[in-house]
Design an enzyme around this catalytic site. Structure first.
Site, short mmCIF file in Angstrom:
data_model
loop_
_atom_site.label_atom_id
_atom_site.label_comp_id
_atom_site.label_asym_id
_atom_site.label_seq_id
_atom_site.Cartn_x
_atom_site.Cartn_y
_atom_site.Cartn_z
N GLU A 39 0.83 -1.20 0.00
CA GLU A 39 0.00 0.00 0.00
C GLU A 39 0.87 1.25 0.00
O GLU A 39 1.54 1.55 0.99
CB GLU A 39 -0.93 0.02 1.22
CG GLU A 39 -1.83 1.25 1.25
CD GLU A 39 -2.65 1.37 2.52
OE1 GLU A 39 -3.30 2.42 2.69
OE2 GLU A 39 -2.66 0.43 3.34
N LYS A 70 -8.47 -16.60 16.46
CA LYS A 70 -8.38 -15.96 15.14
C LYS A 70 -9.71 -15.37 14.68
O LYS A 70 -10.03 -15.34 13.50
CB LYS A 70 -7.82 -16.94 14.11
CG LYS A 70 -6.39 -17.35 14.46
CD LYS A 70 -5.77 -18.32 13.48
CE LYS A 70 -4.36 -18.67 13.96
NZ LYS A 70 -3.72 -19.67 13.11
N ASP A 128 1.94 -15.08 12.71
CA ASP A 128 0.78 -15.70 12.07
C ASP A 128 -0.15 -14.57 11.63
O ASP A 128 -0.77 -13.91 12.46
CB ASP A 128 0.07 -16.62 13.05
CG ASP A 128 -1.05 -17.43 12.41
OD1 ASP A 128 -1.62 -16.96 11.41
OD2 ASP A 128 -1.36 -18.53 12.92
N HIS A 164 -2.27 10.23 -0.90
CA HIS A 164 -2.41 8.99 -1.66
C HIS A 164 -2.20 9.24 -3.15
O HIS A 164 -1.64 8.40 -3.85
CB HIS A 164 -3.80 8.38 -1.40
CG HIS A 164 -3.83 7.52 -0.19
ND1 HIS A 164 -3.54 6.18 -0.22
CD2 HIS A 164 -4.11 7.81 1.11
CE1 HIS A 164 -3.64 5.67 0.99
NE2 HIS A 164 -3.99 6.63 1.82
#
Length: 391
Positions: free
Chosen positions: A88, A218, A292, A383
């Site tokens: 990004e 999770k 993870d 951006h």
């Protein structure tokens, strides 16, 4: 399917360049894709056993660095350069901007409040009274249960067992400390062993499951906002009003006013985090350091708070109750991930709290930068300048 074509595997030598080459050829024959870039890597395929199955290559994720960042933690102390893996545009520039603002204002103070990793067994009995009896029995036999659980691990320690009776069922959460490992597998093995002892010594349990779902592994949950899963960390900083104006072109009063309104928006949306974007910094650090990545969904949960000091400066804090990170084990020992951890002196035993402090401090810097960009109306232009898609 008339014929099921199995992915090639080499028995006894599956983590080798030969095995990876066979799988690439298998995929090329069936897809027509040459896998030219995926096949170039410097790591040893043998090092991937326990991390990846059916290895054929790599995805090259760009890694940038943000900082320097002054962190005043109990474990992370000094100026740090933070590796962040992302695709990004503007992300790393924005975090670096926030880090400069915080550093020149005196740095980010970070505190690890507590830690726990869970497995949450479910026991079903004949009645609510029988479930209550088991709950009381777990208290009475906690020392024996603790010994059984800890017999499976060198570093895991059973802290306590939380319990909830619902109908004829007893939902539990076995809470552990897990050293420098994230600990999901460790606590699963320890709890399974302890529960086998419980099943053998308490009569009348009609059904048992190692997971009753209340650990919300999770997955985001309000449970883990109140009862930490991973490490609960608070990052806070006082931002000098003059620096905020000169570096960010934002006024402290307007920052607080924006926060008052976005809190309402977060409530309307049911957001797991009421600050600007905790998941961005956490995900970039997790990917860079071999965490993870699925744990981002739990780790980004939290509470942001903003206020004005008596001097008119800006106080900002981020409370993240469930940062699940490791400095040892899992993917942290892989070649590039280990290097990124070493950049921050966060690889190996005794470094997990330091890494958690850096993660929380990074979230705070990114939040401040984005909030200031919104206030100064520079969000879109930034951006456009740094993150525009290329053909």
């Amino acid at each position: 399917m008339s014929q099921r074509l199995r992915i090639p595997r080499l028995k006894g030598n599956d983590y080798s360049e030969q095995a990876a080459r066979q799988r690439r050829e298998f995929l090329r024959e069936r897809s027509g894709v040459e896998l030219q870039h995926s096949s170039h890597y410097s790591l040893d395929p043998a090092s991937l056993e326990g991390n990846t199955e059916n290895f054929f290559g790599v995805v090259q994720m760009p890694v940038g660095v943000a900082g320097p960042y002054r962190i005043n933690g109990e474990h992370a102390q000094g100026d740090f350069y933070i590796p962040m893996a992302t695709t990004e545009g503007t992300l790393i520039a924005s975090y670096s901007r926030g880090m400069r603002l915080v550093s020149e204002s005196g740095g980010c103070t970070v505190t690890v409040i507590g830690e726990a990793m869970q497995r949450a067994p479910l026991f079903e009995l004949s009645s609510a009274r029988h479930a209550r009896a088991l709950s009381q029995w777990l208290d009475e036999h906690f020392s024996a249960i603790k010994a059984e659980a800890e017999s499976t691990t060198r570093v895991g320690k059973l802290i306590d067992i939380q319990r909830w009776v619902v109908a004829n069922k007893l939902f539990t959460r076995f809470n552990y400390t897990t050293g420098d490992a994230a600990g999901q597998n460790m606590t699963g093995k320890a709890t399974h062993h302890a529960c086998q002892w419980i099943l053998a010594h308490f009569s009348g349990i009609e059904n048992f499951s190692l997971s009753g779902g209340i650990e919300t592994d999770k997955k985001h949950s309000h449970m883990n906002l109140l009862h930490s899963r991973g490490k609960k960390v608070v990052a806070e900083a006082v931002i000098n009003k003059d620096l905020l104006r000169s570096l960010m072109r934002a006024e402290p009063e307007r920052m607080v006013r924006l926060r008052q309104r976005t809190v309402i928006g977060s409530l309307l949306a049911g957001s797991a985090y009421n600050g600007p974007h905790a998941a961005n910094g956490i995900a970039a650090l997790f990917i860079a350091t071999g965490q993870d990545e699925a744990n981002v969904v739990e780790s980004h949960t939290g509470l942001a708070f903003m206020d004005l000091t008596d001097d008119g400066d800006l106080y900002y804090s981020v409370t993240l109750p469930s940062i699940i990170c490791a400095s040892y084990g899992g993917g942290t020992g892989l070649a590039t991930q280990r290097e990124c951890l070493q950049l921050m002196d966060c690889y190996g035993q005794g470094k997990a709290h330091k890494l958690a402090e850096i993660i929380a401090a990074t979230v705070l810097a990114g939040d401040l930068s984005l909030a200031a960009a919104v206030v100064s109306d520079e969000w879109v232009s930034s951006h456009d300048q740094l993150g525009r898609n290329r053909p």
